[in-house]
Enzyme design. Structure first.
Site, short mmCIF file in Angstrom:
data_model
loop_
_atom_site.label_atom_id
_atom_site.label_comp_id
_atom_site.label_asym_id
_atom_site.label_seq_id
_atom_site.Cartn_x
_atom_site.Cartn_y
_atom_site.Cartn_z
N ASP A 76 0.86 -1.19 0.00
CA ASP A 76 0.00 0.00 0.00
C ASP A 76 0.89 1.23 0.00
O ASP A 76 1.99 1.20 0.56
CB ASP A 76 -0.92 0.00 1.23
CG ASP A 76 -2.12 0.93 1.05
OD1 ASP A 76 -3.24 0.42 0.95
OD2 ASP A 76 -1.92 2.17 1.01
N PHE A 97 -17.59 -9.51 -2.20
CA PHE A 97 -18.92 -9.17 -1.71
C PHE A 97 -18.95 -8.92 -0.21
O PHE A 97 -20.02 -8.94 0.41
CB PHE A 97 -19.92 -10.28 -2.06
CG PHE A 97 -19.95 -10.62 -3.53
CD1 PHE A 97 -20.61 -9.78 -4.42
CD2 PHE A 97 -19.31 -11.74 -4.02
CE1 PHE A 97 -20.63 -10.07 -5.79
CE2 PHE A 97 -19.32 -12.04 -5.39
CZ PHE A 97 -19.98 -11.20 -6.27
N LEU A 98 -17.78 -8.71 0.40
CA LEU A 98 -17.77 -8.62 1.86
C LEU A 98 -18.52 -7.39 2.37
O LEU A 98 -18.54 -6.34 1.74
CB LEU A 98 -16.35 -8.64 2.41
CG LEU A 98 -15.39 -7.47 2.18
CD1 LEU A 98 -15.65 -6.31 3.12
CD2 LEU A 98 -13.97 -7.95 2.37
N LYS A 104 -21.30 -7.90 -9.56
CA LYS A 104 -21.07 -7.08 -8.37
C LYS A 104 -21.99 -5.86 -8.34
O LYS A 104 -22.66 -5.59 -7.34
CB LYS A 104 -19.60 -6.65 -8.33
CG LYS A 104 -19.24 -5.70 -7.21
CD LYS A 104 -19.49 -6.33 -5.85
CE LYS A 104 -19.45 -5.30 -4.75
NZ LYS A 104 -18.15 -5.11 -4.16
N ASN A 148 -25.21 -5.05 -5.73
CA ASN A 148 -25.32 -3.84 -4.91
C ASN A 148 -26.53 -2.99 -5.32
O ASN A 148 -27.17 -2.37 -4.48
CB ASN A 148 -24.03 -3.03 -4.97
CG ASN A 148 -22.99 -3.57 -3.99
OD1 ASN A 148 -23.28 -4.50 -3.24
ND2 ASN A 148 -21.80 -3.02 -3.99
N CYS A 173 -19.70 1.79 -0.70
CA CYS A 173 -20.06 0.93 -1.83
C CYS A 173 -21.41 1.29 -2.46
O CYS A 173 -21.45 1.74 -3.60
CB CYS A 173 -20.08 -0.53 -1.39
SG CYS A 173 -18.45 -1.14 -0.97
N LYS A 179 -22.82 2.52 9.33
CA LYS A 179 -23.55 1.38 9.86
C LYS A 179 -22.86 0.93 11.14
O LYS A 179 -21.70 1.30 11.37
CB LYS A 179 -23.64 0.25 8.83
CG LYS A 179 -22.31 -0.45 8.56
CD LYS A 179 -22.49 -1.44 7.43
CE LYS A 179 -22.02 -2.81 7.77
NZ LYS A 179 -22.12 -3.75 6.67
C1 UDX Z 1 -22.30 -3.60 0.79
C2 UDX Z 1 -22.78 -4.99 0.31
O1 UDX Z 1 -23.66 -5.55 1.27
C3 UDX Z 1 -21.59 -5.88 0.07
O2 UDX Z 1 -22.01 -7.15 -0.40
C4 UDX Z 1 -20.69 -5.21 -0.93
O3 UDX Z 1 -19.57 -5.98 -1.20
C5 UDX Z 1 -20.25 -3.84 -0.44
O4 UDX Z 1 -21.42 -3.06 -0.16
P1 UDX Z 1 -21.51 -2.60 3.12
O5 UDX Z 1 -21.27 -1.31 2.41
O6 UDX Z 1 -20.49 -3.08 4.10
O7 UDX Z 1 -21.70 -3.79 2.06
O8 UDX Z 1 -22.88 -2.42 3.93
P2 UDX Z 1 -24.32 -3.09 3.96
O9 UDX Z 1 -24.43 -3.99 5.11
O10 UDX Z 1 -24.74 -3.61 2.64
O11 UDX Z 1 -25.19 -1.78 4.31
C6 UDX Z 1 -25.20 -0.67 3.41
C7 UDX Z 1 -26.05 0.45 3.95
O12 UDX Z 1 -27.42 0.10 3.90
C8 UDX Z 1 -25.77 0.84 5.40
O13 UDX Z 1 -25.75 2.25 5.49
C9 UDX Z 1 -26.95 0.27 6.16
O14 UDX Z 1 -27.24 1.01 7.32
C10 UDX Z 1 -28.06 0.38 5.13
N1 UDX Z 1 -29.16 -0.57 5.32
C11 UDX Z 1 -28.93 -1.92 5.25
C12 UDX Z 1 -30.46 -0.12 5.53
O15 UDX Z 1 -30.70 1.10 5.57
N2 UDX Z 1 -31.47 -1.02 5.69
C13 UDX Z 1 -31.27 -2.36 5.63
O16 UDX Z 1 -32.25 -3.11 5.77
C14 UDX Z 1 -29.95 -2.83 5.41
#
Ligand code: UDX
Length: 435
Positions: free
Chosen positions: A30, A147-148, A206, A210, A262, A325
């Site tokens: 990095d 997809f994490l 991907k 999303n 994301c 989150k």
């Molecule tokens: C996301 C995808 O889930 C993951 O598979 C991808 O690789 C990267 O983007 P992430 O950004 O870590 O992951 O968060 P995620 O758990 O998907 O939540 C995204 C946002 O949606 C958060 O701000 C969360 O608070 C919001 N959310 C999630 C809601 O508002 N309501 C829900 O029911 C679920």
């Protein structure tokens, strides 16, 4: 196997350590010296549950090394590209600068037969464009989207729900897929679903995933808007439609909507790329998904004004949560921090608390006041806004909190609190999408 990982952010750092945990020898690269220094001393450079433990587990094996020197990748046979693709400053498209730099930086150090594996989220067509450069060095490019979820990054990396490879046609593609099968031999032995396809499909998988998730969240938030004007309860509605297995209850939590590094930028980049391809209409609905999402933030600010008799100026507003989150210190496009900033701009005296994200939030929104102690943050508040559903906040005792605040108004931006408990303790309770 001997692996290199270029880019040690939330994705790359966890990927590098996880590959070492699977028994591979890993060198991580990095450009950020502080991040490399932190990882080299076995400390996670960001908050991610289980990551410190993973680092100490692999630290003892000596299989993970980190450096700022790209030349250190020489000798590795598989090179993962895990750098960011943020939204461009001049529009919706993804900024591919870091991916391009990572690949061109790798090329001089590749040996014939090496496999370069793109994990970054890229606009469809990127892999095909980069492949020529990699092939000129006698190596093969594979696109293997990640997809994490933050907060579950370690588990999602070691036990993903699917593994997708986008490979070139012909013998080189078959061989490269075989090499990746060796890298992922442990998760594959657990019976994880695998899809081997072409570059374009892998890239699209991907952004399609999303986009679907973002659409699901905005759908329930659109229902919340309806509930607000019609007098319904969106949480009961979500429960009821979620019992239908075809719909499912996951990702139907109405509230402040999605943020993070994301979902917001990926749906925008998808719209921009579809436009370039002349298929903008196919994903034009994502513009609506984005707008519904943004409207929730406005609504939260509006609701705060209503609770405070139409005037936020000079009022003490405590915002609980800055991260996008829970279980993350990431504030990229955080709905919570955005609402806090909007209230601050509207003249409220905002105090922000978060169990992990205060340092990142302060860098992003320095004008706001931050308080690491929850009791102090609540003391004297005219309104308390729960904007990130940390367990800590869900477990708050409303009687204890009620004795600290000036006025017992709680606004539940994530429909995370037990409404009746708060009402019984004497609070006024307001939430998005509920009476
Ligand atoms: C996301 C995808 O889930 C993951 O598979 C991808 O690789 C990267 O983007 P992430 O950004 O870590 O992951 O968060 P995620 O758990 O998907 O939540 C995204 C946002 O949606 C958060 O701000 C969360 O608070 C919001 N959310 C999630 C809601 O508002 N309501 C829900 O029911 C679920």
């Amino acid at each position: 196997m001997w692996i290199s990982v270029v880019g040690l952010g939330y994705l790359g750092a966890v990927h590098a350590a996880s590959m070492a945990a699977l028994g591979h020898r890993v060198v991580g690269v990095d450009v950020d010296e502080a991040r490399v220094e932190s990882l080299a001393s076995g400390r996670a450079p960001f908050f991610e549950p289980g990551f410190d433990e993973l680092l100490s587990q692999v630290g003892g094996t000596g299989r993970l090394s980190v450096t700022t020197e790209t030349a250190a990748v020489e000798g590795a046979g598989v090179h993962f590209v895990c750098v960011g693709t943020p939204q461009r400053a001049d529009g919706y498209a993804a900024d591919l600068t870091y991916v391009e730099l990572a690949v061109s930086g790798l090329v001089p150090h590749l040996a014939p037969g090496d496999v370069v594996v793109g994990k970054s989220t890229v606009p469809v067509g990127t892999a095909a464009r980069l492949a020529a450069q990699v092939e000129a060095a006698g190596a093969t490019l594979v696109w293997n989207p990640e997809f994490l979820r933050e907060g579950f990054a370690v588990k999602d990396t070691l036990h993903p729900d699917r593994i997708v490879y986008g490979v070139p046609d012909g013998e080189a593609g078959v061989r490269a897929a075989g090499v990746l099968d060796e890298v992922y031999a442990t998760p594959l032995s657990e019976g994880i679903a695998q899809v081997v396809t072409d570059y374009a499909t892998a890239e699209l998988v991907k952004v399609a995933a999303n986009s679907f998730l973002a659409t699901k969240i905005s759908f329930i938030n659109a229902m919340a808007e309806l509930c607000e004007v019609a007098g319904g309860d969106v949480t009961r509605l979500a429960d009821a439609i979620g019992f239908d297995e075809r719909i499912g209850r996951k990702f139907l939590n109405a509230g402040l909507g999605f943020g993070g590094g994301c979902l917001p930028k990926d749906i925008r980049a998808f719209m921009a790329r579809a436009d370039e391809l002349g298929a903008g209409e196919a994903v034009a609905f994502l513009g609506e998904v984005d707008e519904i999402n943004t409207r929730r933030r406005h609504r939260m600010v509006e609701l705060t004004g209503q609770v405070l008799d139409g005037e936020v100026t000079g009022k003490r507003v405590t915002v609980l949560g800055a991260a996008f989150k829970p279980n993350s210190d990431d504030v990229r496009d955080s709905p919570a921090l955005d609402v806090a900033a909007r209230l601050g701009e509207a003249g409220a005296d905002v105090v922000v608390h978060d169990p992990q994200a205060i340092d990142n939030a302060r860098r992003k929104a320095p004008a706001l006041r931050y308080e690491p102690d929850l009791e102090t943050a609540l003391t004297g508040a005219d309104a308390v806004l729960v904007l990130t559903e940390w367990q800590h906040y869900k477990d708050l005792d409303p009687h204890w909190a009620g004795d600290l605040v000036a006025q017992a108004h709680v606004l539940d931006g994530r429909n995370a609190l037990d409404r009746d408990t708060w009402l019984t303790a004497g609070w006024t309770y307001r939430a998005l999408g509920r009476r």
